[in-house]
Design a protein around this motif. Structure first.
Motif, PDB file in Angstrom:
ATOM      1  N   VAL A  57      47.916  44.614  35.729  1.00  0.00           N
ATOM      2  CA  VAL A  57      47.306  43.601  34.858  1.00  0.00           C
ATOM      3  C   VAL A  57      45.795  43.715  34.982  1.00  0.00           C
ATOM      4  N   GLU A  58      45.110  43.784  33.834  1.00  0.00           N
ATOM      5  CA  GLU A  58      43.658  43.830  33.800  1.00  0.00           C
ATOM      6  C   GLU A  58      43.134  42.699  32.928  1.00  0.00           C
ATOM      7  N   VAL A  59      42.070  42.069  33.404  1.00  0.00           N
ATOM      8  CA  VAL A  59      41.405  41.024  32.618  1.00  0.00           C
ATOM      9  C   VAL A  59      39.930  41.389  32.536  1.00  0.00           C
ATOM     10  N   PRO A  84      43.568  36.296  44.454  1.00  0.00           N
ATOM     11  CA  PRO A  84      42.409  37.186  44.301  1.00  0.00           C
ATOM     12  C   PRO A  84      42.851  38.542  43.751  1.00  0.00           C
ATOM     13  N   PRO A  85      42.014  39.178  42.951  1.00  0.00           N
ATOM     14  CA  PRO A  85      42.389  40.473  42.382  1.00  0.00           C
ATOM     15  C   PRO A  85      42.380  41.577  43.434  1.00  0.00           C
ATOM     16  N   ALA A  86      43.153  42.632  43.151  1.00  0.00           N
ATOM     17  CA  ALA A  86      43.114  43.799  44.029  1.00  0.00           C
ATOM     18  C   ALA A  86      41.793  44.532  43.882  1.00  0.00           C
ATOM     19  N   LEU A 122      38.740  42.513  36.310  1.00  0.00           N
ATOM     20  CA  LEU A 122      39.573  42.129  37.452  1.00  0.00           C
ATOM     21  C   LEU A 122      40.939  42.786  37.273  1.00  0.00           C
ATOM     22  N   ARG A 123      41.517  43.312  38.387  1.00  0.00           N
ATOM     23  CA  ARG A 123      42.796  44.030  38.308  1.00  0.00           C
ATOM     24  C   ARG A 123      43.773  43.516  39.356  1.00  0.00           C
TER      25      ARG A 123
END
Length: 725
Positions: free
Chosen positions: A191-193, A239-241, A250-251
């Motif tokens: 998932v990417e934002v 929290p994102p990786a 953010l991933r």
């Protein structure tokens, strides 16, 4: 040079704000609350320094227009971004504007806003390397929208999507992204934002001057953006990786078991600020949570939505947090518009008097003091008056509305102590009225040579009678003079403002100082039927006599004015009629409801019921969130009302008018000081049986039910409150 001005609603746009000419001086320290919001919208405020400079007021050598000579006005060459298809989440000071696609791309007005500044302009989600296919977008509350998309995450899964992506977006700055698997096997889904912002003010965004996206930096569990005027932070849970500042990305790698769900929550806030605390979402909201039920299922949905929208538009006076008022509307006018705030507070008196008290106290602090012709005036911006009249000034309307709201709030149960504290400000408003009229009969335009407007005379007449009642009640001088002037005004008005024609005549929209009439037919004449509530459930007398009232009722109920969706602001047969003209033919909710209630009070239920049903049908077409106005095109079988692309939605007066429309079916006429309430329900019961609960009279809950036969029964009331005759 100011930007071109968008259509404003019946009470103008924002109060005077920084950067534009102000029609009236403001007292030191009287800047309106949430100035950041107003400053952001200042290019779109209808102020005296903009359109009014280009539109000459009538004078000795400037004749008032006749029915076929519209007065030239400013040309508007710059369009506002359309908002009629936008999903607007509001819980002021928070605001989110989205398209039905769900992705925030940074184009147009899209984004999260806080106090008028865009804290996040881009929020684009990719799942398994793909952008979700948008399948549904809808408002679930005034402050919340839900977006649903689908993704085919498995390469061998065939054409059917196997992941549902649900996004819940909230005006408080929260976005929750939930992935739900429909796959029979476990999935590992990237998932990417992508996030970005320009930290621009809404006015700059709307006018195309927002500027470039700002560079991001990694901050805690998210990203941060900063500029000279502020900063914005997005944090994520979990929290994102990975957090890539250069790409604003953010991933996550999310594990989805068969049929399982995983969620990511983003929180957007200005740097140094905590979560947005919306006034209407706390236990101390000044509006009661009224409900409506009945044979017509639309009444419940309309009441619920209107109350919810009103709660979302509540603001606090920054210097006096206990005082609340309503913002004019979203997205263009998220600040205080004095006349409009008073109108909305008056229409919501069935929900309690606390909003009225807060609005009155807030505006009393802006009242012009000291000697001079403007002493006692409540400042307000100028507004467009349509194709036939020069711009008017809402300061006049606000000043006349102030004592009316105070008098009627007292009838609904405003405590005597609060009434007495506000009485000096009302006295100053009434003194301004008498001083401005002087030895004349009519209240003129505030500029020399200006016309006598029909609508203004109606407001002044009502203020004089209700103001005199207030003064007499508290033993203050001046009441007798006001009553005498109101009587003289009635006598003169019935002859001077009546334009005879072969159809029986009509009230003129305005009268020049030399006696010439502007005879066009518009919805502003509905204000002649709004006379104001006195004691014992009695309404004040009208400026029109019985025959003239009957003729006006016929005209308002006729096909030239009744579009089938509500009352046109200008008759369809008039020169310069434009179904999208905000004062030139569009349907304005506030004026339609004013006409409905005035017609019912005058005994013309047939005409009132037709307008009521049309407005209710329009509300249903708009999902019960009524815009401030929409096109006055004629209703056809199977058709729907056409939205106005620049109209505020939600709008304070439209939502308040919806509340008043439904409560008026019970004909509630309280007199809290006398401990009585009189019921005069609409005898034809146009919507069948209706029950209203959670209203407030004399500070206590009040519930009433109207039967299919038009008979009303009180089901809950304050102790000692008696039913009047």
């Amino acid at each position: 040079m100011p930007l071109p001005i968008p259509p404003s609603d019946s009470d103008g746009a924002l109060p005077p704000v920084r950067g534009l000419a102000q029609p009236f001086p403001r007292r030191a320290g009287s800047q309106a609350p949430f100035a950041g919001v107003e400053s952001a919208l200042s290019p779109f405020a209808r102020l005296g320094g903009s359109a009014a400079r280009h539109t000459p007021l009538p004078g000795p050598h400037t004749p008032l227009p006749g029915p076929h000579t519209p007065l030239p006005g400013p040309r508007r060459t710059t369009d506002l971004p359309p908002v009629h298809n936008a999903l607007i989440c509001v819980a002021l000071p928070g605001l989110v504007i989205s398209t039905d696609h769900g992705q925030l791309t940074g184009r147009g007005l899209e984004g999260f806003y806080r106090a008028g500044r865009r804290t996040l302009s881009r929020c684009q989600v990719r799942v398994a390397g793909r952008e979700p296919i948008a399948v549904q977008a809808r408002m679930v509350a005034a402050d919340r929208a839900r977006f649903v998309g689908t993704v085919r995450a498995s390469a061998d899964g065939g054409p059917d999507p196997d992941v549902v992506v649900e996004r819940t977006r909230d005006a408080d700055g929260t976005e929750r992204i939930t992935l739900r698997s429909a796959s029979p096997r476990a999935l590992r889904v990237p998932v990417e934002v992508a996030l970005a912002t320009d930290l621009a003010e809404l006015g700059s965004v709307a006018s195309g001057r927002a500027g470039p996206e700002l560079p991001a930096s990694v901050h805690d569990s998210g990203l941060r953006w900063s500029c000279a005027t502020g900063s914005s932070i997005v944090t994520a849970d979990p929290p994102p990786a990975d957090a890539l500042a250069s790409a604003g990305l953010l991933r996550w790698e999310l594990e989805l078991p068969p049929g399982g769900t995983r969620s990511v929550e983003l929180r957007v806030r200005p740097g140094g600020a905590g979560p947005a605390r919306a006034v209407g979402r706390v236990a101390t909201s000044p509006l009661s949570a009224a409900r409506a039920t009945g044979d017509d299922p639309r009444v419940q949905a309309l009441m619920d939505t209107c109350v919810e929208d009103l709660q979302a538009l509540l603001l606090r006076d920054a210097a006096h947090p206990s005082d609340t008022h309503l913002a004019a509307g979203a997205p263009w006018r998220c600040g205080l518009a004095p006349a409009e705030a008073l109108v909305a507070a008056r229409m919501t008196l069935p929900l309690g008097t606390r909003l009225a008290a807060g609005t009155l106290r807030t505006l009393a602090r802006t009242q012009i003091a000291g000697p001079g012709a403007q002493s006692g005036l409540i400042p307000g911006p100028r507004r467009d008056a349509g194709p036939h009249l020069p711009p008017g000034c809402t300061a006049t309307e606000a000043t006349l509305l102030f004592p009316v709201l105070l008098a009627e709030a007292r009838r609904w149960g405003l405590p005597e102590q609060e009434t007495e504290e506000l009485l000096p400000a009302a006295e100053r408003c009434l003194a301004w009225l008498r001083t401005t009229v002087g030895d004349g009969t009519y209240l003129s335009d505030p500029h020399p040579g200006g016309p006598f407007r029909c609508e203004t005379q109606a407001h002044a007449h009502r203020a004089a009678l209700l103001g005199a009642d207030l003064l007499d009640t508290y033993g203050r001088p001046g009441g007798e003079g006001l009553v005498q002037w109101a009587q003289e005004l009635r006598t003169a008005f019935r002859g001077d403002f009546w334009a005879e024609d072969r159809g029986g005549g009509r009230p003129a929209a305005a009268r020049a100082p030399d006696g010439r009439l502007v005879p066009h037919l518009g919805a502003s004449t509905a204000h002649l039927l709004d006379t104001g509530l006195l004691g014992s459930g009695v309404f004040a007398p009208s400026l029109l006599d019985k025959v003239q009232t009957e003729q006006l009722a016929r005209l308002l109920g006729g096909p030239a004015m009744d579009s089938g969706w509500g009352l046109r602001s200008l008759g369809v047969k008039e020169a310069a009629y434009n179904p999208f003209g905000h004062r030139g033919g569009a349907v304005r909710v506030q004026e339609t409801v004013t006409a409905v209630i005035g017609l019912v009070t005058a005994g013309y239920e047939k005409e009132a019921s037709a307008l009521l049903r049309g407005l209710l049908a329009a509300a249903e077409a708009f999902g019960n969130r009524l815009p401030e106005m929409y096109a006055g095109e004629q209703r056809t079988e199977g058709g729907a009302p056409l939205p106005h692309p620049a109209a505020c939605r939600p709008a304070a007066t439209a939502a308040a008018a919806g509340v008043l429309l439904l409560t008026s079916l019970a004909g509630i006429r309280p007199d809290a000081p006398a401990r009585t309430v009189t019921l005069r329900p609409v005898s034809s019961a146009p919507l069948g049986e209706i029950g209203l609960t959670g209203l407030r009279i004399a500070g206590a809950a009040f519930s009433v039910r109207v039967s299919r036969l038009g008979l009303a029964m009180v089901e809950e009331a304050a102790d000692g409150l008696q039913l009047g005759v």
